[in-house]
Design an enzyme around this catalytic site. Structure first.
Site, PDB file in Angstrom:
ATOM      1  N   CYS A  42      36.375  29.400  22.650  1.00  0.00           N
ATOM      2  CA  CYS A  42      35.980  28.759  23.915  1.00  0.00           C
ATOM      3  C   CYS A  42      34.982  27.626  23.673  1.00  0.00           C
ATOM      4  O   CYS A  42      34.814  26.759  24.539  1.00  0.00           O
ATOM      5  CB  CYS A  42      35.357  29.779  24.864  1.00  0.00           C
ATOM      6  SG  CYS A  42      36.511  31.061  25.396  1.00  0.00           S
ATOM      7  N   TYR A 279      49.114  50.114  20.601  1.00  0.00           N
ATOM      8  CA  TYR A 279      48.363  49.591  21.742  1.00  0.00           C
ATOM      9  C   TYR A 279      48.328  48.062  21.635  1.00  0.00           C
ATOM     10  O   TYR A 279      48.606  47.493  20.574  1.00  0.00           O
ATOM     11  CB  TYR A 279      46.937  50.148  21.753  1.00  0.00           C
ATOM     12  CG  TYR A 279      46.852  51.638  22.043  1.00  0.00           C
ATOM     13  CD1 TYR A 279      46.357  52.105  23.261  1.00  0.00           C
ATOM     14  CD2 TYR A 279      47.259  52.581  21.093  1.00  0.00           C
ATOM     15  CE1 TYR A 279      46.267  53.462  23.533  1.00  0.00           C
ATOM     16  CE2 TYR A 279      47.187  53.941  21.345  1.00  0.00           C
ATOM     17  CZ  TYR A 279      46.684  54.375  22.570  1.00  0.00           C
ATOM     18  OH  TYR A 279      46.612  55.714  22.833  1.00  0.00           O
ATOM     19  N   ALA A 280      47.980  47.407  22.729  1.00  0.00           N
ATOM     20  CA  ALA A 280      47.907  45.938  22.707  1.00  0.00           C
ATOM     21  C   ALA A 280      46.841  45.463  23.683  1.00  0.00           C
ATOM     22  O   ALA A 280      46.635  46.075  24.751  1.00  0.00           O
ATOM     23  CB  ALA A 280      49.261  45.323  23.050  1.00  0.00           C
ATOM     24  N   TYR A 426      15.348  35.363  46.522  1.00  0.00           N
ATOM     25  CA  TYR A 426      15.035  34.094  47.180  1.00  0.00           C
ATOM     26  C   TYR A 426      13.606  33.654  46.894  1.00  0.00           C
ATOM     27  O   TYR A 426      12.655  34.410  47.047  1.00  0.00           O
ATOM     28  CB  TYR A 426      15.225  34.196  48.694  1.00  0.00           C
ATOM     29  CG  TYR A 426      14.503  33.090  49.441  1.00  0.00           C
ATOM     30  CD1 TYR A 426      14.833  31.759  49.215  1.00  0.00           C
ATOM     31  CD2 TYR A 426      13.463  33.379  50.332  1.00  0.00           C
ATOM     32  CE1 TYR A 426      14.156  30.735  49.869  1.00  0.00           C
ATOM     33  CE2 TYR A 426      12.789  32.369  50.990  1.00  0.00           C
ATOM     34  CZ  TYR A 426      13.127  31.036  50.752  1.00  0.00           C
ATOM     35  OH  TYR A 426      12.457  30.025  51.389  1.00  0.00           O
ATOM     36  N   LYS A 434      18.885  31.929  53.549  1.00  0.00           N
ATOM     37  CA  LYS A 434      20.299  32.218  53.810  1.00  0.00           C
ATOM     38  C   LYS A 434      21.085  31.605  52.657  1.00  0.00           C
ATOM     39  O   LYS A 434      21.404  30.427  52.654  1.00  0.00           O
ATOM     40  CB  LYS A 434      20.742  31.633  55.152  1.00  0.00           C
ATOM     41  CG  LYS A 434      20.149  32.355  56.351  1.00  0.00           C
ATOM     42  CD  LYS A 434      20.738  31.886  57.659  1.00  0.00           C
ATOM     43  CE  LYS A 434      20.226  30.508  58.050  1.00  0.00           C
ATOM     44  NZ  LYS A 434      20.628  30.114  59.415  1.00  0.00           N
TER      45      LYS A 434
END
Length: 815
Positions: A42, A279-280, A426, A434
């Site tokens: 990545c 398995y995979a 906040y 908000k």
């Protein structure tokens, strides 16, 4: 017990380490076809630009360190050729020696990942054409960048990898074009959300070519010429294919394991294949989508790592842990923006036949009154019963936090209305009382309880204007800067006094900039007896972004060294304006007020956090006769240097640097003069010179579409337009020997016979070559021509734009 793992990156390496922690006495063999295990694929695009400066940092661990810590036998540069399920062996080949041998197993884990898609098109295997999936891929691209020093690149594919590669090539200084076969970049986003990213890509000088698949690549000397289905030809030294990936399932298929309809290896909830001993995990498998419950391919590192851990537990301890599916939570950096999504988008919901509501809200990353607040747009998708089906967010800051909160709420089974009740951290530097997530929950709750009826931009765009009363409830200043065609203006603050101007029997659609004032107008109208009222979700800001053309080269930006020197000594003083945290059109309105107080020729530097500010300020300056000297974007902020009055200040010594640019003014609409202009412009491009072509008065007809969209105009503007030719192919006069129109036909025939390109083709070549086609805003106003009637690839400008281009040019021609 002997465990054999095929594939040593995300899922495979995680599984190997977990197997060892579960069973100290087991024999564990890890097979990897490439030279490296456990590398950060990545992060590969970020080494192209140097954001990740050291290549070694992409290696999560070395083979030696992994073996030393986990006592695992690692076979890198080894390819798995075939699985013998009956004898529980895998045929392996040592890629260094070519030797083949069998490796036995008690249990086998397949983690081969995915492979880049390379369609069988001519030229895709040529020199200078690359994919980016592994460290060897990265090494090949880096060697080409360092050895060939390419100036231009084409990236094919507008997914996460394609966008990241384009960004990092631009950051490296390579002029980059991005080609996408679909009608938008970043397929997990819906079109109006992708439009925010597309506008930002153009602002950062990425040329976008959407809905235009690649057909072939040809080599012409040192150049790769990418041929698109539309006929466009994009020339570059470097091409990177990022078309997508598909599961590496050949090994499983040959072994007779069951594959899913999507082509991935089919596994059950325990990640077990159709063979109990095998398995995979990872990009090679077909998973169950956690929201839709349907099979899906989700190639993400996070799910692959979790699957590797879970599969290792089930292989050692028995099938005790179930994989609950993937919901596709993902995020991507695009220059100064982040774009993230989770769950399903509208396209997927429609395809699955799932009923849903969608609402868009615009907020800020933290309290607007605290410095540095960045715009953030958030889209929620939810079922009529309140189940959250998906979410998308785009902004410069705080995107990850909001999507992660919603993704967690989805996994916990919270209803959309419960988002309003979340107690989130906040303080002014970090959020709002908000939070945008709370606000999205409020809006969704209003829709579900019937106190707010919304309409999306696409429905409104497709709706015949005579079917509704379209009301813009913003201020008069905002209305003058741009509105939706056919809208009347009634400021929300005067709406109660002007109710008589609206027909109560006809449907009404109201809109403001982002939706809040539209909601207030909606509530006023509903409580005064208007039965059919809807508010535009996301407001004019979303509508304008979603409907603007994007398939065009990016607009030019004046480089800092090309701007008159300012500051101390005898130079001009620069006033500053901080518009950070203001929502559109706040920065433009503040700029207007600040410029009004400047003397003629005065300079103003404006810093805003709205990603669209650079584009908006250019349009504003073109309309008001002021000049934008430079626009710079960095770290989520856009800074524009503006000069009052439209004329550039005289340069101080060492100021404006004259470039080897060619600027042409096309004033005439006569075929032969237009041909001369376009031929000269293309010639200058061929010589490697930047080219700007400024179309004014009759020359604007060259840029008109042959079949323009319906645009609301006055009678005089319609009449004027009907008398003028629509586009380069319909120019019907020449300057001499016109013969009542026969001259133009004759010259076209001669050009065809002698294989001379016609004006439309020459114009197309200019767009593809990166020339700047500029339409004179003043002339358009005089002649009644609207921007929607012009071909793609045209930007608007005024005298200041032309003078700025001419000031940078070694050659300026008026034809």
């Amino acid at each position: 017990m002997k465990y054999l793992i095929v594939g040593g990156v995300a899922g495979g390496a995680t599984a190997a380490a977990r197997l060892r922690r579960n069973d100290e006495s087991a024999t564990i063999v890890l097979v990897e076809r490439g030279p490296y295990i456990s590398f950060a694929n990545c992060g590969l695009p970020y080494h192209l630009s140097g954001a990740i400066a050291e290549r070694e940092r992409l290696l999560v661990t070395s083979e030696e360190a992994f073996v030393r810590r986990y006592a695992i036998e690692v076979k890198s540069r080894t390819e798995a050729l075939a699985i013998d399920r009956a004898h529980k062996t895998v045929r392996l080949r040592d890629l260094a020696s070519g030797n083949e041998y069998d490796e036995s197993f008690d249990k086998l884990l397949l983690a081969p990942g995915a492979e880049p898609i390379r369609p069988p098109l001519p030229g895709l295997d040529g020199r200078g054409v690359f994919t980016l999936r592994s460290l060897p891929d990265l090494d090949r691209i880096m060697a080409f960048l360092q050895g060939e020093q390419p100036r231009r690149a084409v990236v094919v594919g507008g997914g996460f990898i394609g966008v990241e590669v384009a960004e990092n090539l631009v950051e490296r200084g390579v002029s980059t074009m991005l080609v996408e076969a679909g009608d938008q970049v970043l397929a997990p986003l819906d079109p109006e959300m992708a439009a925010v990213v597309q506008a930002h890509l153009r602002d950062r000088q990425v040329g976008l070519f959407l809905s235009d698949p690649i057909e072939r690549i040809e080599q012409e000397g040192d150049l790769r010429v990418v041929h698109l289905r539309s006929g466009r030809r994009l020339a570059a030294e470097l091409v990177v294919l990022a078309i997508g990936v598909r599961p590496e399932a050949a090994l499983a298929r040959a072994a007779g394991l069951t594959l899913g309809a999507s082509g991935g290896i089919k596994v059950d909830a325990f990640l077990q294949t159709s063979d109990p001993a095998i398995y995979a995990v990872g990009d090679a498998i077909e998973v169950v989508h956690a929201i839709s419950g349907k099979p899906a391919l989700i190639a993400l590192a996070g799910p692959a790592n979790r699957q590797g851990r879970l599969a290792a537990d089930n292989m050692v301890l028995g099938n005790t842990r179930r994989y609950r599916g993937s919901q596709g939570t993902a995020i991507v950096k695009v220059f100064d923006l982040a774009a993230a999504s989770t769950g399903l988008n509208e396209k997927q919901l429609k395809l699955a036949g799932v009923p849903y509501h969608a609402t868009i809200t615009h907020g800020a990353s933290h309290a607007g009154y605290y410095p540095g607040a960045m715009p953030l747009v958030l889209k929620l998708l939810y079922a009529p019963d309140g189940k959250i089906l998906g979410a998308q967010a785009v902004g410069s800051d705080g995107v990850d936090k909001r999507i992660d909160v919603i993704a967690t709420a989805m996994r916990a089974g919270l209803a959309v209305g419960e988002l309003a009740e979340l107690e989130l951290a906040y303080a002014p530097p970090f959020g709002s009382a908000k939070d945008p997530v709370n606000v999205a929950g409020y809006v969704a709750g209003n829709v579900l309880d019937g106190t707010h009826e919304a309409i999306d931009w696409q429905t409104l765009y497709d709706l015949p204007r005579d079917e509704v009363q379209l009301v813009d409830v913003r201020t008069a200043e905002e209305y003058r800067l741009g509105t939706i065609a056919g809208a009347r203006h009634i400021d929300v603050d005067t709406l109660r006094a002007r109710l008589s101007e609206l027909d109560r029997a006809r449907p009404v659609v109201v809109f403001c900039q982002v939706g809040l004032r539209g909601y207030l107008a909606y509530r006023i109208l509903k409580q005064h007896g208007f039965a059919q009222v809807r508010n535009l979700s996301g407001g004019y800001k979303t509508y304008a972004l979603a409907t603007q053309p994007v398939c065009a080269p990016a607009e030019p930006t004046v480089e800092p060294h090309d701007v008159p020197r300012i500051g101390r000594g005898g130079d001009q003083t620069v006033q500053t304006l901080d518009a950070v945290g203001l929502q559109c059109p706040g920065p433009v309105m503040k700029t207007y007020q600040a410029v009004s107080s400047l003397p003629p020729g005065g300079l103003l530097s404006v810093t805003a956090s709205d990603p669209a500010f650079g584009r908006d300020i250019r349009a504003w300056a073109a309309k008001t006769g002021n000049a934008v000297l430079s626009v710079d974007a960095a770290q989520g902020l856009v800074t524009a240097l503006i000069q009052k009055g439209g004329a550039l200040a005289a340069p101080a010594s060492g100021g404006v640097a004259v470039r080897d640019k060619t600027t042409l003014v096309v004033f005439s609409g006569e075929l032969d003069r237009v041909m001369a202009s376009l031929i000269i412009a293309n010639g200058a491009l061929a010589m490697g010179k930047p080219v700007s072509v400024f179309f004014t008065f009759w020359g604007l007809n060259v840029l008109r579409r042959a079949h323009p969209p319906v645009v609301t105009k006055s009678f005089m503007d319609r009449a004027f337009g009907a008398m003028m030719p629509r586009g380069a192919e319909r120019l019907n006069t020449i300057s001499s020997m016109n013969f009542a129109g026969l001259g133009a036909r004759l010259i076209r025939k001669v050009m065809r016979d002698k294989r001379v390109d016609l004006p439309a083709k020459l114009l197309q070549d200019l767009v593809q070559g990166g020339a700047q086609l500029i339409a004179c805003q003043m002339s358009m106003d005089v002649m009644g021509i609207r921007q929607e009637e012009l071909i793609d690839g045209v930007t608007l400008g005024g005298v200041a734009t032309f003078l700025g281009e001419a000031g940078e040019s070694g050659t300026s021609l008026f034809i």
